[in-house]
Motif scaffolding. Structure first.
Motif, PDB file in Angstrom:
ATOM      1  N   GLY A 125     -13.360  12.917 -11.386  1.00 46.74           N
ATOM      2  CA  GLY A 125     -14.038  11.675 -11.724  1.00 46.74           C
ATOM      3  C   GLY A 125     -14.715  11.117 -10.489  1.00 46.74           C
ATOM      4  N   SER A 126     -15.172   9.881 -10.579  1.00 46.96           N
ATOM      5  CA  SER A 126     -15.862   9.273  -9.449  1.00 46.96           C
ATOM      6  C   SER A 126     -14.946   9.210  -8.235  1.00 46.96           C
ATOM      7  N   THR A 127     -15.423   9.711  -7.127  1.00 49.64           N
ATOM      8  CA  THR A 127     -14.642   9.665  -5.890  1.00 49.64           C
ATOM      9  C   THR A 127     -15.052   8.478  -5.019  1.00 49.64           C
ATOM     10  N   SER A 128     -15.904   7.609  -5.538  1.00 46.11           N
ATOM     11  CA  SER A 128     -16.317   6.427  -4.787  1.00 46.11           C
ATOM     12  C   SER A 128     -15.161   5.443  -4.711  1.00 46.11           C
ATOM     13  N   THR A 129     -14.864   4.991  -3.526  1.00 48.34           N
ATOM     14  CA  THR A 129     -13.800   4.011  -3.348  1.00 48.34           C
ATOM     15  C   THR A 129     -14.285   2.890  -2.445  1.00 48.34           C
ATOM     16  N   ALA A 130     -13.724   1.716  -2.666  1.00 48.45           N
ATOM     17  CA  ALA A 130     -13.928   0.590  -1.774  1.00 48.45           C
ATOM     18  C   ALA A 130     -12.733   0.564  -0.836  1.00 48.45           C
ATOM     19  N   ASP A 131     -12.942   0.909   0.411  1.00 49.25           N
ATOM     20  CA  ASP A 131     -11.844   1.049   1.369  1.00 49.25           C
ATOM     21  C   ASP A 131     -11.756  -0.194   2.247  1.00 49.25           C
ATOM     22  N   PHE A 132     -10.531  -0.673   2.465  1.00 49.68           N
ATOM     23  CA  PHE A 132     -10.297  -1.840   3.304  1.00 49.68           C
ATOM     24  C   PHE A 132      -9.261  -1.488   4.366  1.00 49.68           C
ATOM     25  N   TYR A 133      -9.616  -1.806   5.596  1.00 47.99           N
ATOM     26  CA  TYR A 133      -8.809  -1.465   6.767  1.00 47.99           C
ATOM     27  C   TYR A 133      -7.923  -2.659   7.107  1.00 47.99           C
ATOM     28  N   VAL A 134      -6.608  -2.433   7.151  1.00 43.81           N
ATOM     29  CA  VAL A 134      -5.634  -3.484   7.441  1.00 43.81           C
ATOM     30  C   VAL A 134      -5.044  -3.212   8.814  1.00 43.81           C
ATOM     31  N   GLN A 135      -5.109  -4.184   9.698  1.00 42.88           N
ATOM     32  CA  GLN A 135      -4.536  -3.995  11.029  1.00 42.88           C
ATOM     33  C   GLN A 135      -3.970  -5.307  11.537  1.00 42.88           C
ATOM     34  N   GLY A 136      -2.985  -5.194  12.399  1.00 43.20           N
ATOM     35  CA  GLY A 136      -2.341  -6.384  12.942  1.00 43.20           C
ATOM     36  C   GLY A 136      -1.025  -6.054  13.590  1.00 43.20           C
ATOM     37  N   GLY A 137      -0.216  -7.097  13.837  1.00 45.02           N
ATOM     38  CA  GLY A 137       1.047  -6.935  14.545  1.00 45.02           C
ATOM     39  C   GLY A 137       1.985  -5.953  13.875  1.00 45.02           C
ATOM     40  N   ARG A 138       2.294  -6.200  12.580  1.00 44.72           N
ATOM     41  CA  ARG A 138       3.169  -5.273  11.857  1.00 44.72           C
ATOM     42  C   ARG A 138       2.701  -5.201  10.406  1.00 44.72           C
ATOM     43  N   VAL A 139       1.952  -4.150  10.124  1.00 47.84           N
ATOM     44  CA  VAL A 139       1.467  -3.952   8.763  1.00 47.84           C
ATOM     45  C   VAL A 139       2.622  -3.633   7.822  1.00 47.84           C
ATOM     46  N   THR A 140       3.724  -3.082   8.364  1.00 46.61           N
ATOM     47  CA  THR A 140       4.857  -2.704   7.515  1.00 46.61           C
ATOM     48  C   THR A 140       5.861  -3.835   7.331  1.00 46.61           C
ATOM     49  N   ASP A 141       5.548  -5.055   7.790  1.00 45.95           N
ATOM     50  CA  ASP A 141       6.409  -6.202   7.498  1.00 45.95           C
ATOM     51  C   ASP A 141       6.368  -6.513   6.013  1.00 45.95           C
ATOM     52  N   LEU A 142       7.459  -7.057   5.497  1.00 43.45           N
ATOM     53  CA  LEU A 142       7.555  -7.318   4.065  1.00 43.45           C
ATOM     54  C   LEU A 142       6.479  -8.295   3.594  1.00 43.45           C
ATOM     55  N   ASP A 143       6.190  -9.338   4.390  1.00 44.01           N
ATOM     56  CA  ASP A 143       5.188 -10.311   3.937  1.00 44.01           C
ATOM     57  C   ASP A 143       3.795  -9.684   3.864  1.00 44.01           C
TER      58      ASP A 143
ATOM     59  N   GLN B 274      13.504  -6.754   4.172  1.00 42.70           N
ATOM     60  CA  GLN B 274      12.860  -5.827   5.111  1.00 42.70           C
ATOM     61  C   GLN B 274      13.645  -4.529   5.219  1.00 42.70           C
ATOM     62  N   SER B 275      14.968  -4.618   5.187  1.00 40.67           N
ATOM     63  CA  SER B 275      15.773  -3.402   5.297  1.00 40.67           C
ATOM     64  C   SER B 275      15.564  -2.499   4.088  1.00 40.67           C
ATOM     65  N   GLN B 276      15.457  -3.091   2.890  1.00 41.28           N
ATOM     66  CA  GLN B 276      15.181  -2.290   1.702  1.00 41.28           C
ATOM     67  C   GLN B 276      13.804  -1.609   1.820  1.00 41.28           C
ATOM     68  N   LEU B 277      12.833  -2.347   2.306  1.00 38.39           N
ATOM     69  CA  LEU B 277      11.486  -1.796   2.472  1.00 38.39           C
ATOM     70  C   LEU B 277      11.506  -0.617   3.447  1.00 38.39           C
ATOM     71  N   ASP B 278      12.222  -0.785   4.560  1.00 40.25           N
ATOM     72  CA  ASP B 278      12.277   0.296   5.551  1.00 40.25           C
ATOM     73  C   ASP B 278      12.911   1.549   4.966  1.00 40.25           C
ATOM     74  N   ARG B 279      13.960   1.377   4.129  1.00 39.33           N
ATOM     75  CA  ARG B 279      14.609   2.537   3.526  1.00 39.33           C
ATOM     76  C   ARG B 279      13.657   3.260   2.576  1.00 39.33           C
ATOM     77  N   VAL B 280      12.885   2.500   1.799  1.00 40.04           N
ATOM     78  CA  VAL B 280      11.933   3.113   0.876  1.00 40.04           C
ATOM     79  C   VAL B 280      10.851   3.863   1.647  1.00 40.04           C
ATOM     80  N   LEU B 281      10.368   3.265   2.713  1.00 37.41           N
ATOM     81  CA  LEU B 281       9.338   3.929   3.519  1.00 37.41           C
ATOM     82  C   LEU B 281       9.846   5.261   4.068  1.00 37.41           C
ATOM     83  N   ASP B 282      11.128   5.323   4.409  1.00 38.25           N
ATOM     84  CA  ASP B 282      11.697   6.563   4.939  1.00 38.25           C
ATOM     85  C   ASP B 282      11.768   7.665   3.888  1.00 38.25           C
ATOM     86  N   THR B 283      11.810   7.282   2.616  1.00 45.33           N
ATOM     87  CA  THR B 283      11.910   8.298   1.552  1.00 45.33           C
ATOM     88  C   THR B 283      10.556   8.868   1.157  1.00 45.33           C
TER      89      THR B 283
END
Length: 767
Positions: A453-471, A512-521
Motif C-alpha cells: 500500500g502507500s508507503t508515504s508517511t508523515a514522520d516526526f522527530y522526538v528529541q529531548g532529555g529522556r524520550v523514554t520517560d513515562l510522561d 516508570q519501572s513497568q515501562l522499563d520492563r516492557v521496553l526490555d522485552t
C-alpha cells in the motif's frame, strides 16, 4: 577602462596568437583533469539546505532512524515456507560477515526471538509462532503472501564510494546464494536507488551534451555556410564547456538533476557568442587586413556581447535567492558555463584565425550575421527575389514601428493573462516523478508500494532529555490518538508506543519501572527503528495518497496540534523526512520562483541603467516582461508543471531575452545617432541584424532542444519550457522591440521639440 582592456586583448592576440592558443591548450588540459574530479549529488541535499535548522534536524533524523539501508525484496509463492526461511537465514549470516553492515533483520529474526533463538523447521510451528507475534510487528515482518523483506541498515557516516562497495558486495552474495526454486531476490533501497540514479545521470549528461553538439554541427552546416571554417564555433563551444566542467570538478561543485539541464543551456548560449565573434571576424576580414579584423572583432563585438552575456548572467544570478540548493547550483553552473564559453571564444577564434591565416570565402553571402557598427556596409546586397526573410522582417518592423500601440496592447493583454493564471499552474515536487519510469530501482520500489500500500508517511522527530520517560511516552500516545481522530487523511500511527502496547497486553504501563520492563522485552531489531537510546525517537503516521500541496496543509495543521498539546518540558517534536522536505520544497518553489523573476528584472534594470545611462536603456525590459507572461500562458495550455527546474524559467528567460533585446537596442542607438529618425533607425537596425539574431536564436533553440531527449521527466519538461522561452524571446526582440523603440523614439523627439521650444521662449524673453 573597458576599451583599454579590449584593446590590450586585441593587441596580444595579434602579436602573439600562438601563445594565446597555447594558453587555451593548457587550460583545456587542466580542465580534463578537473573533469575527472566531478561527482554526482542525489538525495535530500539537493532539495534542502543542510545548514538550515530544518536541514540539521533532517540530517540527525536520517543518521539515526532513516540512514541508508539496503532492502532485499524476496518474491516467492510462500514467504513462510521452511525452505525459504532457511535460505534467508543462511543469506543473513553471510551478509552479517560483510564490512559496514550495521544489522540484518527479517521475519527470520522475529521467529527466532519468539522461539528461544532457534528457527522453527515445521510449517505448523512457523504458522503458530507467526500468530503469536503482535499485529504491528507481523504486518512489517510478513506483509504479503507473495513477498517478504530483509532490512540491511549500513553503518552511519559512510562515503558514497564505501556505500557503493557495500552494495556491490551484497549484490554478489545474492547472485551466488542459490535461492530455492521459485524464489527471486532483488537488492533495492536507498543506496541501490542512489547508485542507479548516479549512473543514469552520468550517461544522461553524455547524451545531452552529445546531442546538443550534434545539433550544433547541423545548424552550423546549414545556416553558417557562407563563412570559412563554419564549424569553428562548435569547437570553441566544446572547449568552453570543457573548461566549465573542469572548473566544476576543481571547485567541488557536484552534478544533480538540475545541473544536467544547465549543459544544453550553456551550449545554446555559448554557440551564440561564438557565432557573433566568428561572423564579425569574417566580415571585417573581407574589408581589410586580418589584423584589423581581429582588432575590430575584439574591440567592437567583444564589449557588445559581453554586456549581453553579463545581462544573461544576472538573470541566472537571481536564482541564488531561492532556498532550494538544486536551483542555486543550476544558476551557478550556468554562469560558469556561459562566462567560460564567452572568454574562450573571444580570444580563441581570433587567435586561431591568425595562426591559420584566415581567409574569408569570396562567395557573396545571402545573410549578414555581424552585429557591430558598419559591419555589413561593404558587402554586396543579395540578389532580389520574390520573397526573403530579411525583407519580411524589415517590412514588418516598419509597419509595427508606425503602429506600436495596438501591437503592445495585444502583447500586454496576453502577458497580463499569463501573470494572472501563473498561480494556477501546478507545482510538481514528487521526486518519484523526476526520474525515469523504467529505472529498475524505481520499479522495485513501486512494486513494494503496490504490495504494502502507500508507503508515504508523515514522520516526526522526538528529541529531548529522556524520550523514554513515562510522561513523554504518554504524551506521544495522546498525540497519536489525537491525530488519528482529527485527520481523516491519517490512516495509522506507529512509534515505540505501538510496541509498548503490543508487548504489554494493549495497555499503557502505569509506572516508570513497568515501562522499563516492557521496553526490555521488545526485540532490539524492532525497538531500534523507533528509539535511539533514551534521547531520540520517531513517530510515523501513515497517510492516504495525497498530493504535495495537501501534504503541505496537513503538515501545517499537525505542527499546530503539537503546539496545542504541548509536549513535556525539554521535549521537541518536529516534522522530518520526505514529508517535511517535499512540502518545504513546494513552499520554496512557490515563493522563490516569483522572487527570482522580480530580482532578475531589478538586476537587469540596474545593469542597463549603469551601462547605458539613457532612456533607451529600459526598452529591453518591456519585451522581457511580456515574454515572462507569455511563458505562463504556454505552460498552462500545455499542462507543464513547475518543478525545481522549470521554476527557474522566469529568471532564465530574463537572461536569454536580455541578450537579443540588448543587441537590437544597441544597433538602434547606432543607427538613430547616424540617421536622426527613429523609424528609419528601426528599419535599418532590423535590416542589419534581424536575420542575424534569428540565426543566433535558432542555434540557441537547437542547443536547448537536446533537453527534450532526456529520459528524466524533470529535464525533458524543462526542455520544452526553454524552447518556448527562446521562441518567445526571439519574437520579443524582433517584433516587440520595434514597437517599444518607436514609442521611445516618439517620446525622445517630443522631449527635444519641447526643449527646443523652451529655448526659443527663453531667447525671446531675453531679447
Amino acid at each position: 577602462m573597458i576599451d583599454r582592456i579590449f584593446d590590450n586583448i586585441a593587441r596580444t592576440v595579434n602579436h602573439r596568437p600562438k601563445l594565446v592558443v597555447g594558453i587555451i591548450g593548457v587550460v583545456f588540459i587542466i580542465a580534463l583533469v578537473g573533469m575527472t574530479m566531478i561527482t554526482m549529488q542525489t538525495g535530500n541535499d539537493t532539495y534542502l539546505d543542510k545548514n538550515s535548522p530544518e536541514g540539521i534536524a533532517n540530517t540527525q533524523y536520517t543518521n539515526t532512524f532513516a540512514g541508508d539501508s539496503l532492502i532485499l525484496i524476496v518474491e516467492t509463492s510462500d514467504p513462510l515456507n521452511p525452505q525459504v526461511l532457511n535460505y534467508l537465514d543462511r543469506l543473513e549470516g553471510d551478509i552479517r560477515q560483510q564490512q559496514n553492515i550495521a544489522s540484518v533483520s527479517s521475519i527470520v529474526d522475529i521467529l527466532k526471538s519468539e522461539n528461544n533463538g532457534v528457527l522453527p523447521q515445521s510449517k505448523g510451528q512457523i504458522d503458530a509462532l507467526v500468530q503469536q507475534i503482535p499485529a504491528a510487528t507481523r504486518e512489517v515482518a510478513d506483509p504479503s503472501n507473495v513477498l517478504t523483506l530483509v532490512q540491511v541498515p549500513l553503518v552511519e557516516g559512510l562515503s558514497d564510494d564505501t556505500e557503493a562497495a557495500a552494495l556491490n558486495n551484497i549484490q554478489s552474495l545474492v547472485d551466488s546464494s542459490q535461492p530455492p526454486a521459485g524464489v527471486k531476490v532483488t537488492v533495492s533501497g536507498s543506496p541501490a536507488f542512489t547508485a542507479q540514479m548516479k549512473a543514469a545521470m552520468g550517461s544522461q549528461m553524455g547524451v545531452l551534451i552529445g546531442a546538443a553538439m550534434i545539433l550544433m554541427v547541423i545548424v552550423m552546416g546549414l545556416l553558417f555556410s557562407y563563412v570559412s571554417y563554419r564549424f569553428l564555433p562548435v569547437v570553441f563551444v566544446g572547449l568552453g564547456l570543457s573548461t566549465a566542467l573542469g572548473l566544476m570538478g576543481l571547485a567541488g561543485i557536484q552534478l544533480n538533476m538540475a545541473v544536467m539541464g544547465a549543459f544544453p543551456v550553456m551550449i545554446g548560449l555559448g554557440i551564440d557568442y561564438a557565432i557573433q565573434f566568428h561572423a564579425r571576424l569574417d566580415e571585417e576580414a573581407r574589408k581589410g587586413s586580418l589584423d584589423d579584423a581581429v582588432t575590430m572583432t575584439i574591440t567592437r563585438t567583444g564589449p557588445a556581447v559581453m554586456y549581453a552575456m553579463l545581462a544573461t548572467s544576472l538573470g541566472f544570478a537571481a536564482m541564488f535567492v531561492s532556498t532550494v540548493p538544486m536551483i542555486q547550483s543550476f544558476g551557478l553552473v550556468a554562469i560558469i558555463g556561459i562566462m567560460s564559453c564567452y572568454c574562450i571564444s573571444l580570444v580563441g577564434i581570433p587567435a586561431v584565425a591568425q595562426v591559420i591565416h584566415y581567409t574569408p570565402k569570396q562567395k557573396t553571402p545571402t545573410v549578414c550575421y555581424a552585429v557591430g557598427e558598419d559591419a555589413c556596409d561593404t558587402l554586396p546586397a543579395p540578389q532580389k527575389s520574390s520573397w526573403s526573410y530579411g525583407r519580411f522582417l524589415t517590412g514588418t518592423s516598419v509597419k509595427i514601428a508606425k503602429n506600436p500601440v495596438p501591437i503592445l496592447l495585444i502583447a500586454a493583454l496576453i502577458a497580463v493573462i499569463g501573470f494572472q493564471i501563473d498561480p494556477l499552474i501546478a507545482i510538481e515536487a514528487n521526486q518519484n516523478n523526476f526520474v525515469p519510469s523504467d529505472m529498475p530501482a524505481k520499479i522495485q520500489m513501486d512494486k513494494v508500494t503496490r504490495v504494502l500500500g502507500s508507503t508515504s508517511t508523515a514522520d516526526f522527530y522526538v528529541q529531548g532529555g529522556r524520550v523514554t520517560d513515562l510522561d513523554t511516552i504518554q504524551w506521544m500516545k495522546s498525540f497519536q490518538d489525537y491525530e488519528l481522530s482529527h485527520h481523516s487523511e491519517i490512516t495509522s500511527s506507529t512509534s515505540i508506543v505501538t510496541y509498548i502496547l503490543a508487548y504489554n497486553g494493549g495497555v499503557m504501563p502505569l509506572t516508570q519501572s513497568q515501562l522499563d520492563r516492557v521496553l526490555d522485552t521488545i526485540p532490539s531489531g524492532v525497538k531500534d527503528q523507533y528509539l535511539s537510546g533514551s534521547m531520540r525517537g520517531v513517530m510515523h503516521f501513515g497517510m492516504i495518497n495525497l498530493q504535495i500541496p495537501q501534504e503541505e496543509n496537513l503538515k501545517k495543521v499537525m505542527v499546530s496540534d503539537i503546539a496545542f498539546l504541548q509536549p513535556p518540558p525539554g521535549i521537541s517534536v518536529q516534522p522530518v523526512g520526505s514529508f517535511d522536505i517535499m512540502t518545504t520544497l513546494i513552499g520554496g518553489l512557490s515563493s522563490s520562483k516569483d522572487e527570482m523573476t522580480y530580482l532578475g528584472f531589478a538586476l537587469i534594470f540596474v545593469f542597463l541603467a549603469l551601462v547605458y545611462r539613457h532612456i533607451h536603456a529600459i526598452s529591453p525590459l518591456i519585451p522581457i516582461v511580456l515574454v515572462v507572461g507569455w511563458n505562463s500562458v504556454a505552460m498552462y495550455i500545455l499542462g507543464i508543471s513547475y518543478s525545481p527546474l522549470t521554476a527557474t524559467l522566469g529568471s532564465m528567460t530574463i537572461g536569454v531575452a536580455a541578450e537579443y533585446t540588448i543587441l537590437v537596442m544597441e544597433r538602434y542607438s547606432e543607427e538613430e545617432e547616424r540617421l536622426h529618425d527613429h523609424i528609419a533607425a528601426i528599419q535599418e537596425s532590423v535590416n542589419r541584424i534581424g536575420t542575424a539574431i534569428t540565426v543566433s536564436g535558432l542555434a540557441t533553440f537547437f542547443g536547448f532542444s537536446a533537453l527534450c531527449l532526456a529520459s528524466f521527466p524533470i529535464t525533458s519538461n524543462f526542455g520544452v519550457s526553454t524552447l518556448i522561452a527562446v521562441g518567445f524571446s526571439l519574437i520579443g526582440a524582433i517584433f516587440i522591440m520595434p514597437a517599444v523603440l518607436s514609442l521611445m523614439g516618439q517620446f525622445t523627439e517630443w522631449m527635444e521639440k519641447r526643449r527646443s521650444a523652451s529655448q526659443k521662449l527663453d531667447n525671446g524673453d531675453s531679447s
